[in-house]
Enzyme design. Structure first.
Site, PDB file in Angstrom:
ATOM      1  CG  LEU A   5      -1.924  -1.060   1.421  1.00 55.06           C
ATOM      2  CD1 LEU A   5      -2.627  -0.910   2.762  1.00 55.06           C
ATOM      3  CD2 LEU A   5      -2.929  -1.041   0.292  1.00 55.06           C
ATOM      4  CG  ASP A   6       0.537   4.450  -2.867  1.00 54.05           C
ATOM      5  OD1 ASP A   6       1.381   3.648  -3.307  1.00 54.05           O
ATOM      6  OD2 ASP A   6      -0.238   5.093  -3.602  1.00 54.05           O
ATOM      7  CD  GLN A   7       5.106   7.201   4.372  1.00 56.09           C
ATOM      8  OE1 GLN A   7       5.643   7.675   3.374  1.00 56.09           O
ATOM      9  NE2 GLN A   7       5.593   7.387   5.575  1.00 56.09           N
ATOM     10  CB  VAL A   8      -1.015   8.666   2.355  1.00 54.78           C
ATOM     11  CG1 VAL A   8       0.202   9.553   2.581  1.00 54.78           C
ATOM     12  CG2 VAL A   8      -1.299   8.486   0.879  1.00 54.78           C
ATOM     13  CB  VAL A   9      -3.200   3.559   1.058  1.00 55.81           C
ATOM     14  CG1 VAL A   9      -4.445   2.702   0.910  1.00 55.81           C
ATOM     15  CG2 VAL A   9      -3.005   4.439  -0.164  1.00 55.81           C
TER      16      VAL A   9
END
Length: 172
Positions: A5-9
């Site tokens: 997952l992307d860091q902000v997800v």
């Protein structure tokens, strides 16, 4: 890590306990047998449903992804399908199924069309909240037994998810 997952997800992700399990799960992803559904809250009102197809270029120095008009070095095709589940307060709750899994793909593709994700500080308006992108559902086969597995997780209770909480529960 099998499912990145992307860091902000936030939301669901998959970790393998053994190299063999990781290999099998990675194979399922490559063979498009690993299902991933995301929920996002975007600004505006996209069409009711559709497929977004773009060419994406990742700028590693800027740590940002861009939609580009033509093929080239380091340009990759990106495809996702979406369905708008609800619209309130000039925001839309969107269900997303990735066909490809490029870095920042969902955030970049929606923002490039004028529908940035709520809270997205890199591609959006940067509201003071977490990026409204949630890994909501994962389906895959157990790497040893082959049994079909399905996992889901409700979105957080805070804004902007709270605007859509009842509709989300009814649609999942």
């Amino acid at each position: 890590t099998v499912h990145r997952l992307d860091q902000v997800v936030s939301g669901l992700t998959v970790l393998a306990k053994t190299a063999r399990a990781a290999s099998d799960l990675s194979r399922q992803i490559r063979e498009d047998r690993f299902g991933k559904k995301y929920l996002a809250v975007v600004h505006g009102t996209p069409e009711e449903s559709g497929t977004l197809e773009d060419l994406l270029l990742r700028d590693k120095k800027e740590r940002k992804t861009y939609v580009v008009p033509s093929p080239g070095k380091d340009v990759q095709q990106a495809v996702l399908r979406y369905k708008v589940l609800d619209q309130k307060e000039n925001m839309s709750l969107v269900e997303i199924q990735l066909v490809t899994g490029r870095t920042h793909q969902i955030r970049c593709q929606f923002a490039s069309r004028g529908y940035p994700l709520v809270g997205d500080k890199k591609y959006g308006l940067g509201e003071d909240c977490d990026t409204a992108l949630w890994s909501a559902e994962l389906t895959f086969s157990h790497p040893y037994t082959g049994v079909a597995l399905a996992f889901s997780a409700p979105t957080p209770a805070q804004w902007p998810w709270s605007v859509f909480r009842q509709e989300e529960k009814e649609n999942l």
